[in-house]
Design a protein around this motif. Structure first.
Motif, PDB file in Angstrom:
ATOM      1  N   SER A 293      23.487  46.136 -37.986  1.00 41.83           N
ATOM      2  CA  SER A 293      22.642  45.742 -36.865  1.00 41.83           C
ATOM      3  C   SER A 293      21.386  45.078 -37.400  1.00 41.83           C
ATOM      4  O   SER A 293      20.789  45.544 -38.368  1.00 41.83           O
ATOM      5  N   VAL A 294      20.991  43.982 -36.787  1.00 41.37           N
ATOM      6  CA  VAL A 294      19.779  43.298 -37.200  1.00 41.37           C
ATOM      7  C   VAL A 294      18.567  44.096 -36.722  1.00 41.37           C
ATOM      8  O   VAL A 294      18.583  44.691 -35.639  1.00 41.37           O
ATOM      9  N   ASP A 295      17.554  44.152 -37.548  1.00 41.32           N
ATOM     10  CA  ASP A 295      16.356  44.915 -37.218  1.00 41.32           C
ATOM     11  C   ASP A 295      15.606  44.271 -36.059  1.00 41.32           C
ATOM     12  O   ASP A 295      15.572  43.034 -35.920  1.00 41.32           O
ATOM     13  N   LEU A 296      14.991  45.115 -35.213  1.00 38.13           N
ATOM     14  CA  LEU A 296      14.261  44.607 -34.055  1.00 38.13           C
ATOM     15  C   LEU A 296      13.153  43.648 -34.450  1.00 38.13           C
ATOM     16  O   LEU A 296      12.896  42.655 -33.762  1.00 38.13           O
ATOM     17  N   PHE A 297      12.485  43.941 -35.561  1.00 39.09           N
ATOM     18  CA  PHE A 297      11.324  43.131 -35.927  1.00 39.09           C
ATOM     19  C   PHE A 297      11.724  41.774 -36.489  1.00 39.09           C
ATOM     20  O   PHE A 297      10.887  40.870 -36.563  1.00 39.09           O
ATOM     21  N   VAL A 298      12.977  41.613 -36.890  1.00 41.62           N
ATOM     22  CA  VAL A 298      13.448  40.279 -37.257  1.00 41.62           C
ATOM     23  C   VAL A 298      13.492  39.401 -36.009  1.00 41.62           C
ATOM     24  O   VAL A 298      13.019  38.256 -36.005  1.00 41.62           O
ATOM     25  N   VAL A 299      14.043  39.945 -34.934  1.00 40.11           N
ATOM     26  CA  VAL A 299      14.137  39.200 -33.680  1.00 40.11           C
ATOM     27  C   VAL A 299      12.752  38.958 -33.096  1.00 40.11           C
ATOM     28  O   VAL A 299      12.406  37.838 -32.671  1.00 40.11           O
TER      29      VAL A 299
END
Length: 446
Positions: A293-299
């Protein structure tokens, strides 16, 4: 036609009762057309043969008195069967446990989102008390401040090993589209909001939920049950009744004109497209990262960076919407900063409450955005929208309480109780899952 190999363990036998053991083949082939298994497991639909080996029960005698006992070892649990080394019944139980844990996680995340949503709405109004002449400064402070904070947190999480190189190497085109949609949504919303009355905006904002449902059906292939669509409809009606009852909203919309109402609806379309696109990013990241899962802070970081970029390009247009000539924008921002810091003598004389109230709003707004994105990640864009919508009537009630810096408390609209009841009924109907049906929510990307 396929064949497979499985083991069947006989059930418990009556102890200490001798019987004559018949010689059987160690393995037999049986034509499998199983009926409905326990726990409503689905039958096998393909025609296949299985090689079944009969083995003795665990820990029980294989014959009469004095015979040796079968060796101990794990076997299929009650009301289950095994194919090779896989226990189908046990796996069903594990899947059910995961679904229950996920439901609890969604409920908790939705509750946090509602609380932060209420705080976000209340603190925004309080923050505008000292910055009543500088709302555009507050908006830009939040936009560009988030970029600094998000990338700082992203840097720390990267060095902590939470964010990986694979996450950072994801394609940036979707994040650019997110930033563009957010900037255009803000621009069109500001333009329409400058003309429309405050009471009419909550009514038009209910089109946001409609857009989300339509876009998720088109781009995500999602299908919603009748009770979910009815629940969303009741939530929207409940908010309209709660906020706009007795306010003469219909007359206000008629005076503003159809163009500005349509422009506000377009603004909510852009915002809905932004949330659905973020959901697509999470789903694609799960495939790209092989189940990760991609980290929230990347998005958040890349989306906010591109949003700030497009806001810079739109500054001449946005400043004009707020009645600020672009040539005077530097002086306006300078005066707004002085008021925010509550310095400058005469210039900041009407800025009581700064910088505490604006900072509280920025912090809570940031937490609200993070919680909203987390809820979207583990559920769907529609669920996050429902949680945000539920905070509206609670905020209306909070404004009736004696709050600091607000001289006169608001009064409840005439239809507040009726609207709140309809809204809660809509949420309950949406959350109700008929037996044997499947939810329209996606599987979590993590």
């Amino acid at each position: 036609m396929t064949s497979c190999y499985g083991r069947l363990t006989p059930g418990p036998a009556v102890p200490n009762i001798p019987f004559q053991q018949r010689k059987l083949k160690s393995t037999v082939e049986i034509h499998v057309f199983p009926p409905r298994l326990c726990n409503n497991q689905r039958p096998l639909r393909s025609r296949e043969y299985r090689r079944v080996e009969a083995v003795g029960p665990v820990g029980r005698s294989e014959g009469g008195d004095g015979s040796k006992k079968a060796g101990a070892g794990p076997g299929p649990g009650p009301c289950s069967y095994s194919v090779g080394d896989q226990r189908v019944g046990d796996r069903t139980v594990e899947i059910g446990r995961r679904e229950r844990n996920r439901a609890v996680e969604v409920v908790v995340a939705a509750g946090v989102t509602v609380v932060l949503g209420v705080g976000n709405r209340v603190l925004y109004k309080l923050a505008l008390i000292p910055l009543k002449h500088y709302p555009f400064f507050l908006a830009q402070l939040a936009t560009f401040g988030y970029v600094l904070v998000y990338f700082s947190v992203l840097y720390l999480r990267y060095h902590a090993g939470i964010v990986t190189d694979e996450m950072l190497s994801m394609p940036k085109a979707p994040f650019l589209a997110v930033g563009l949609l957010e900037a255009l949504g803000a621009a069109t919303g500001m333009a329409a909001g400058a003309i429309l009355s405050g009471a009419s905006i909550p009514i038009l904002s209910q089109t946001f939920l409609v857009w989300q449902i339509l876009l998720s059906i088109i781009f995500l292939g999602r299908r919603y049950r009748v009770n979910q669509l009815l629940g969303c409809f009741l939530v929207a009606i409940g908010v309209i009744i709660t906020v706009a009852s007795g306010s003469g909203t219909g007359h206000s919309l008629k005076e503003a004109g159809i163009f500005w109402s349509l422009l506000m609806i377009v603004s909510f379309l852009l915002q809905a497209a932004d949330t659905v696109l973020k959901e697509v990013i999470f789903l694609n990241a799960a495939q790209r990262l092989k189940g990760g899962s991609v980290d929230l802070f990347v998005v958040n970081s890349y989306g906010s960076a591109f949003q700030a970029l497009f806001i810079c390009l739109l500054l001449p247009f946005l400043s004009k919407l707020w009645g600020i000539p672009f040539s005077q924008l530097p002086n306006y921002l300078k005066d707004g900063a002085a008021c925010f810091l509550n310095i400058g003598g005469t210039l900041s004389s009407g800025c009581d409450g700064a910088p505490v109230l604006p900072l509280l709003f920025i912090i809570v707004n940031m937490g609200f955005n993070i919680s909203l994105l987390h809820l979207l990640k583990i559920s769907s864009a529609v669920v996050s929208s429902l949680a945000s919508t539920f905070s509206v009537p609670i905020s209306v009630y909070v404004f009736t309480l004696p709050l600091p810096y607000l001289s006169v408390a608001s009064s409840l609209p005439n239809g507040f109780v009726a609207g709140a009841i309809i809204l809660v009924m809509g949420l309950l109907i949406y959350a109700w899952s008929p037996s044997g049906s499947t939810s329209a929510l996606p599987s979590p990307s993590s």
